[in-house]
Design a protein around this motif. Structure first.
Motif, PDB file in Angstrom:
ATOM      1  N   GLU A   1       0.840  -1.207   0.000  1.00  0.00           N
ATOM      2  CA  GLU A   1       0.000   0.000   0.000  1.00  0.00           C
ATOM      3  C   GLU A   1       0.875   1.257   0.000  1.00  0.00           C
ATOM      4  OE1 GLU A   1      -3.425  -0.060   2.627  1.00  0.00           O
ATOM      5  OE2 GLU A   1      -3.182   2.085   2.986  1.00  0.00           O
TER       6      GLU A   1
ATOM      7  N   ALA B   1       4.532   4.801  -7.320  1.00  0.00           N
ATOM      8  CA  ALA B   1       4.002   4.104  -8.492  1.00  0.00           C
ATOM      9  C   ALA B   1       3.733   5.128  -9.584  1.00  0.00           C
ATOM     10  CB  ALA B   1       2.748   3.338  -8.124  1.00  0.00           C
ATOM     11  N   ASP B   2       4.764   5.913  -9.897  1.00  0.00           N
ATOM     12  CA  ASP B   2       4.661   6.928 -10.948  1.00  0.00           C
ATOM     13  C   ASP B   2       3.544   7.933 -10.654  1.00  0.00           C
ATOM     14  OD1 ASP B   2       5.146   8.333 -13.178  1.00  0.00           O
ATOM     15  OD2 ASP B   2       4.366   6.866 -14.607  1.00  0.00           O
TER      16      ASP B   2
ATOM     17  N   SER C   1       2.035   1.732  -3.450  1.00  0.00           N
ATOM     18  CA  SER C   1       0.938   2.217  -4.289  1.00  0.00           C
ATOM     19  C   SER C   1       0.693   3.703  -4.049  1.00  0.00           C
ATOM     20  CB  SER C   1      -0.314   1.402  -3.972  1.00  0.00           C
ATOM     21  OG  SER C   1      -1.382   1.830  -4.759  1.00  0.00           O
ATOM     22  N   ASN C   2       0.837   4.137  -2.809  1.00  0.00           N
ATOM     23  CA  ASN C   2       0.556   5.537  -2.481  1.00  0.00           C
ATOM     24  C   ASN C   2       1.687   6.488  -2.851  1.00  0.00           C
ATOM     25  OD1 ASN C   2      -1.941   4.940  -1.512  1.00  0.00           O
ATOM     26  ND2 ASN C   2      -1.299   4.768   0.621  1.00  0.00           N
TER      27      ASN C   2
END
Lengths: 323, 412
Positions: free
Chosen positions: B389, B396-397, B392-393
């Motif tokens: 997570e 991730a570009d 992802s936060n």
């Protein structure tokens, strides 16, 4: 016979003792109850009532009870110490607030966009265009596809390297855009794909309502000199309100549980930043982290949101005497 | 009235059926095994494994249930439901190590009946034996290992770019190689998906390669140095932001790997299940090759699958028989030669292909075998999910090495 006895007794013409009166009165009540519509219809409504009560409402109640425990992993819940700790944890969890915000955006934008797109399609088809039946089938077709299929389909459409959407923008010298990777775009990419899938459904609901409007209303408006725009805006669309309300409820409820589409789109429980909604967070907390109590608390919030959506609809139906 | 009574009885019977139906736990003798190898080489390997078991133990009834789904998520979900309802299968495929913490209290100990009786402690690598021990004792038996520090490449692309893979002995040399591919060919220098677990795995191998084994081990043990974590992320950012395919967020590693096979990309980092996809027409040494991620040449990035033993087992004796077999030489050869993985014990290598034979030798001679963080061996499942997570936060570009490093150190 019992009625007769009761009638005689009420005349005061018999010499029965008080005990007999009580007994007869009891029998009478029992007999009345046995003959009542409530009991006689019980075999019809009883089994579904029990099934619904057990599998739906008892399950919701149990879920709420679980949310008051500290249940995690596989040790089993401890019901001796119930509190609102999971709800307090939720308030302090930035992921929860972000997921709530995304859920509400999805809820509102998706529903409004679907209603508008569906209305426009329905009006176009209602005007007896050529190949209208074919178009109706084409517009409705996405609704019949599984989310797993449509998610994969949109993944290709949104592909930054060879996706048709970026190819289209490329014609105007724009992009490529990271439709599924850019946190500012990803939620709207999801909403657009869902609108594509659901606008056919709203179109059918509107179309049915449009077809129910008598032709003479169109003619009367024309005779009065109304333009097409005014005709629809002033005469037709106001009559579509019941269809809009029922379609809205279905769309709103769907948007609360758009889990499977996101799961398929992002290959797992963790969507890209900007696309996490309460239902994906709930499943992630349960099955990726074994946080059963916390997940149950999120489920209760989702349930309350569903109630908030459906309660006004039910109230309106009740007021109109439809319930 | 009779009709309504009948309807009521049927509904009651239906209700009773629903309430008592429960899971299919077998007849108390049958070995029910759940696993997630439903396609490709995994399905072939599982089929060979269970065929060999049935041949060797024809008296033991089996009920093998493959459950498909991305990254074993469907399998894990079914297992969770079965364990929660106290209807465990006889055994299920799962990662050992800290991953077993989530099952604390519902797994059983098979040290005596399996590990000691079959002599598995002496047969398997010490790291493997240690990782199979969880909070409930020896609850896991290894079945095969994938290497996690390989860097696969397309030979033709590197030839065209003028890159000698054997000269890539540092992270900077790796970046130079990526530059050369970009400058001299039309191929993508580095290809992969951008799912959080893929980025987590790439960070882990970069951390091992650039910051060293101790830095990585300190991190997974909860004593990570934020500066080292950040430095590894900064290196990852260089590769992902400058050399990665632009559609990484929309494709999985399988599609990415196909671009290596098609000659459209130079390098990919994955567990060596990637090599299992190359097949007979894409020849090792001629069409594709592998090096260890620069800086991890003496390491074997350790991943392995295992069979876990639930407590309150529906068929304890037969499950012990199955698990003793799962740890045996026969099982490891039959399973791994098809799965594209390697045994975690010493076995004859004549039935393994050239690449796997080399990997088996590397496994034996490796100085260190750091456990994988993206597959349950280094941190508990809930921690892994939080790390994903965080990626992802924050990574991730657009990429934010400082923010993600800070979160990483606070999570573990």
């Amino acid at each position: 016979m019992l009625e007769l006895i009761a009638a005689v007794r009420s005349d005061g013409t018999t010499g029965d003792t008080g005990d007999d009166e009580d007994e007869r009165s009891g029998r009478s009540r029992w007999e009345r109850l046995r003959q009542s519509d409530f009991v006689r219809s019980a075999p019809f409504w009883g089994p579904p009532f029990l099934l619904m009560g057990f599998f739906v409402y008892a399950a919701i109640g149990w879920n709420f009870l679980l949310s008051l425990t500290d249940y995690e992993r596989f040790q089993g819940p401890d019901y001796s110490n119930l509190d609102f700790g999971m709800y307090r944890r939720m308030l302090d969890d930035p992921t929860f607030w972000e997921a709530t915000q995304n859920t509400l955006i999805l809820l509102i934008v998706f529903t409004v966009a679907c209603l508008v797109a569906g209305l426009l399609l329905a009006i176009l088809l209602d005007r007896e265009v050529r190949f209208g039946r074919g178009f109706r089938t084409i517009y409705l077709l996405p609704m019949s596809l599984s989310f797993i299929v449509t998610a994969q389909f949109w993944k290709w459409m949104y592909n930054s390297q060879f996706g048709i959407i970026n190819e289209f923008f490329g014609l105007f010298g724009l992009g490529p855009y990271g439709w599924l990777s850019n946190p500012d775009l990803v939620l709207f990419s999801v909403i657009f794909a869902l609108v594509w899938q659901f606008s056919g459904y709203t179109m059918i609901v509107y179309l049915a309502a449009l077809r129910a409007i008598p032709q003479d209303q169109y003619e009367a408006a024309r005779v009065d000199g109304a333009s097409t725009l005014k005709l629809y805006w002033r005469v037709i669309i106001p009559q579509l309100k019941p269809a809009m309300v029922s379609a809205s409820v279905v769309l709103l409820l769907f948007s609360l549980k758009a889990f499977d589409f996101l799961f398929a789109l992002f290959d797992g429980y963790q969507p890209r930043k900007g696309a996490d909604i309460l239902s994906t967070m709930m499943v992630r907390e349960a099955f990726a982290r074994s946080q059963w109590a916390y997940s149950s608390a999120i489920a209760i919030v989702l349930f309350l949101l569903s109630l908030a959506v459906i309660a006004p609809y039910l109230y309106q139906q009740h007021r109109q005497g439809n319930l | 009235m009779r009709g309504t009574a009948a309807a009521g009885v049927s509904a009651t019977a239906l209700l009773a059926g629903c309430l008592t139906g429960g899971g299919d736990g077998g007849d108390g003798n049958e070995v029910e095994v759940l696993h997630g190898w439903t396609g490709g080489d995994g399905a072939d390997a599982a089929s060979a494994l269970f065929s060999a078991f049935e041949e060797e133990h024809s008296d033991v009834p089996t009920n093998v249930r493959p459950i498909g789904g991305e990254g074993n998520q469907a399998l894990d979900q079914v297992v969770a439901q079965r364990l929660q309802s106290d209807e465990p299968p006889s055994s299920f495929a799962g990662w050992p190590g800290p991953n077993m913490l989530q099952y604390e209290g519902v797994l059983g100990d098979v040290e005596e009946e399996v590990w000691e009786e079959a002599g598995l402690k002496e047969a398997h690598a010490p790291e493997v034996v240690e990782i199979c021990q969880g909070p409930d004792g020896y609850s896991a038996v290894p079945i095969g290992s994938h290497r996690m520090n390989d860097l696969f490449y397309n030979v033709q692309v590197l030839d065209d770019a003028g890159v000698d893979p054997d000269s890539i002995d540092s992270f900077d040399a790796f970046v130079d190689a990526l530059d050369a591919i970009e400058s001299n060919t039309s191929a993508q220098p580095y290809v992969n998906g951008l799912a959080p677990w893929i980025v987590l795995q790439f960070w882990a191998v970069t951390m091992l390669g650039t910051q060293g084994y101790d830095a990585y081990m300190n991190f997974i043990e909860g004593d990570g140095d934020e500066a080292q974590v950040r430095a590894a992320f900064e290196n990852v950012e260089i590769v992902l932001s400058d050399y990665l395919n632009v559609d990484a967020a929309e494709i999985g590693f399988t599609e990415a790997n196909q671009r290596i096979m098609a000659g459209d990309a130079g390098f990919i980092h994955q567990g060596n299940w990637a090599a299992g996809a190359y097949g007979e027409d894409f020849v090792y040494g001629e069409d594709w090759g592998n090096i260890q991620f620069p800086g991890t040449e003496d390491m074997y990035g350790l991943h392995f699958d295992s069979f876990l033993y639930p407590a309150n087992n529906p068929s304890p004796d037969n499950t012990h028989t199955f698990l003793r077999f799962a740890g045996s030489e026969t099982a490891h050869v039959e399973f791994n030669r098809l799965k594209g993985s390697i045994p975690t014990r010493e076995v004859p290598t004549d039935r393994f292909n050239e690449y796997l034979t080399q990997t088996i030798e590397d496994f034996s001679s490796a100085e260190q075998r750091p456990p994988t963080i993206a597959h349950g061996l280094a941190v508990p499942q809930s921690t892994q999910s939080q790390l994903e997570e965080a990626i992802s936060n924050n990574f991730a570009d657009p990429y934010n090495p400082s923010a993600v490093a800070s979160e990483f150190v606070s999570i573990v």
